[in-house]
Write an enzyme that holds these catalytic residues in place. Sequence first.
Site, PDB file in Angstrom:
ATOM      1  N   HIS A 153      92.133   4.860  76.107  1.00  0.00           N
ATOM      2  CA  HIS A 153      92.328   5.472  77.436  1.00  0.00           C
ATOM      3  C   HIS A 153      92.252   4.423  78.553  1.00  0.00           C
ATOM      4  O   HIS A 153      91.808   4.723  79.663  1.00  0.00           O
ATOM      5  CB  HIS A 153      91.331   6.609  77.677  1.00  0.00           C
ATOM      6  CG  HIS A 153      91.661   7.854  76.885  1.00  0.00           C
ATOM      7  ND1 HIS A 153      92.204   8.979  77.438  1.00  0.00           N
ATOM      8  CD2 HIS A 153      91.551   8.104  75.560  1.00  0.00           C
ATOM      9  CE1 HIS A 153      92.391   9.885  76.484  1.00  0.00           C
ATOM     10  NE2 HIS A 153      92.006   9.368  75.332  1.00  0.00           N
ATOM     11  N   ASP A 202      95.151   2.603  79.168  1.00  0.00           N
ATOM     12  CA  ASP A 202      96.519   2.356  79.659  1.00  0.00           C
ATOM     13  C   ASP A 202      96.756   2.977  81.032  1.00  0.00           C
ATOM     14  O   ASP A 202      97.193   2.323  81.961  1.00  0.00           O
ATOM     15  CB  ASP A 202      97.589   2.752  78.626  1.00  0.00           C
ATOM     16  CG  ASP A 202      97.596   4.220  78.219  1.00  0.00           C
ATOM     17  OD1 ASP A 202      96.629   4.952  78.534  1.00  0.00           O
ATOM     18  OD2 ASP A 202      98.578   4.641  77.568  1.00  0.00           O
ATOM     19  N   LEU A 233      99.152   9.226  65.463  1.00  0.00           N
ATOM     20  CA  LEU A 233      99.932   8.011  65.175  1.00  0.00           C
ATOM     21  C   LEU A 233     101.231   7.977  65.988  1.00  0.00           C
ATOM     22  O   LEU A 233     102.128   7.201  65.714  1.00  0.00           O
ATOM     23  CB  LEU A 233     100.236   7.922  63.670  1.00  0.00           C
ATOM     24  CG  LEU A 233      98.987   7.855  62.776  1.00  0.00           C
ATOM     25  CD1 LEU A 233      99.357   7.886  61.299  1.00  0.00           C
ATOM     26  CD2 LEU A 233      98.170   6.603  63.080  1.00  0.00           C
ATOM     27  N   SER A 234     101.325   8.863  66.970  1.00  0.00           N
ATOM     28  CA  SER A 234     102.438   8.854  67.931  1.00  0.00           C
ATOM     29  C   SER A 234     103.794   9.180  67.341  1.00  0.00           C
ATOM     30  O   SER A 234     104.789   8.479  67.563  1.00  0.00           O
ATOM     31  CB  SER A 234     102.522   7.514  68.663  1.00  0.00           C
ATOM     32  OG  SER A 234     101.476   7.419  69.543  1.00  0.00           O
ATOM     33  N   SER A 235     103.835  10.276  66.594  1.00  0.00           N
ATOM     34  CA  SER A 235     105.143  10.741  66.118  1.00  0.00           C
ATOM     35  C   SER A 235     106.032  11.078  67.320  1.00  0.00           C
ATOM     36  O   SER A 235     107.253  10.892  67.268  1.00  0.00           O
ATOM     37  CB  SER A 235     104.982  11.966  65.220  1.00  0.00           C
ATOM     38  OG  SER A 235     104.297  12.986  65.915  1.00  0.00           O
ATOM     39  N   ASP A 242     101.907   4.382  73.830  1.00  0.00           N
ATOM     40  CA  ASP A 242     102.593   4.746  72.580  1.00  0.00           C
ATOM     41  C   ASP A 242     104.023   4.227  72.584  1.00  0.00           C
ATOM     42  O   ASP A 242     104.513   3.682  71.582  1.00  0.00           O
ATOM     43  CB  ASP A 242     102.592   6.272  72.412  1.00  0.00           C
ATOM     44  CG  ASP A 242     101.199   6.850  72.547  1.00  0.00           C
ATOM     45  OD1 ASP A 242     100.233   6.082  72.390  1.00  0.00           O
ATOM     46  OD2 ASP A 242     101.073   8.052  72.826  1.00  0.00           O
TER      47      ASP A 242
HETATM   48  C1  GLA Z   1      97.459   8.813  73.698  1.00  0.00           C
HETATM   49  C2  GLA Z   1      98.335   8.591  74.935  1.00  0.00           C
HETATM   50  C3  GLA Z   1      98.311   7.115  75.358  1.00  0.00           C
HETATM   51  C4  GLA Z   1      96.884   6.602  75.496  1.00  0.00           C
HETATM   52  C5  GLA Z   1      96.035   6.988  74.278  1.00  0.00           C
HETATM   53  C6  GLA Z   1      94.584   6.695  74.467  1.00  0.00           C
HETATM   54  O1  GLA Z   1      97.981   8.132  72.610  1.00  0.00           O
HETATM   55  O2  GLA Z   1      99.645   9.001  74.684  1.00  0.00           O
HETATM   56  O3  GLA Z   1      99.048   6.939  76.536  1.00  0.00           O
HETATM   57  O4  GLA Z   1      96.314   7.060  76.675  1.00  0.00           O
HETATM   58  O5  GLA Z   1      96.146   8.362  73.958  1.00  0.00           O
HETATM   59  O6  GLA Z   1      94.353   5.328  74.627  1.00  0.00           O
END
Ligand code: GLA
Length: 388
Positions: A38, A40, A128-130, A175
Amino acid sequence: MINKPIYDELQGKFRAHFGRYPEAVAYAPGRVEVLGNHTDYNEGFVLSAAIDLGTFFAVAKNASMTCRLVAGDLMREVTFHAEDVAPASSDTWQNYVNGTFAGLAALKFPAHGFDAMFLGNVPLGSGLSSSAALEMSAGLALAKLYGIATDAVMLAKIGQKAEHEYAGCKCGLLDQISSLAGQPNKLIKTDFRRLAYETIGMGPDACFLVCDTRAKHTLADGAYNRLRESCETAAAHFASVLRHPVTALRDVSMAEWAVYRHGLPVDVADRAAHPIGENERVLKGVKLLAEGDLAGFGALMFDSHESSRVLFGNSCDELDAVVEAAKKIPGVLGARLSGGGFGGSVVALVHSRDAEIASAALSSATPCDIRVIKPAAGACLAELGMRN
Ligand code: GLA
């Protein structure tokens, strides 16, 4: 080519469904966040890596203004009009593409619709940011199709806008940038104030265990947005009491936090301490990696998780159980939650030689799905070659 079987499956399904070949195909991976949680959207620093799981997006022009989009795993099709794009309340997976298309269309008006299909192997809701993998693969392929010139930061911002306005999550740019900037065996160090990134080595003998707790995290439910609001409230407070300019928590040190936190409600002060501490840990971690001190770096990962658990409140029992178990396993140098939190995955640092044994020990200690990963390449257009 990475994940070639998925590319082949998508090509076959695309031809069977649309009766034609795609004109552009792009691939974008998911990511792990290694240190800097958190930070970014607080304009700080993050160390992350692209992973070897990702999404392919295949697209061709059509002769109408209708955009046809198929989720290749479900073989479910949705449509929208190219001149009338809006957030959807059903089949909400489409919002990542619709929002990305809207962002590109703002740069260059689309003269025609498209036929598109996507397929990938980033587990959904695993932290994992799908969603970024889908946005960035769609963004690259659609930009190519429509002849729109973009660069990585532009594309990342388009994906972020899709998250904010179509998916309802006020995320930062981590991400999307990680998905675009990944390189094999390298970590990505991003400065989210300058929006500049570089890759750094982590030594030839390091890799990660990504442990999916199976506790589904959803960031669009408001918890993430509320944490972001606390950080903004805290930044406004520090701006009013510190003598130097503060535009985000990036500008506040832990020493300043300790002196001036009393003007804030306790919970908001605690929330603010997390990204401030994380920023300092990232900068320390970069130095330790340069010195080859993986054990020291791993200790920072454990500290990071503790800060999430105690101060930021974005851990959960399942994540804590994996991190606690990891602490007892020989060979695990560090472990922490990765990404937004509230479920999803833990990322653990190990020497490659210990990866299999540590992974087996961790999966017998906790009910999580573990994958050994080395940082992987970022997003790219696929070469279509001779009719694929
Ligand atoms: C998620 C958000 C990112 C970032 C992380 C935590 O992945 O999409 O932008 O804030 O949480 O670091």
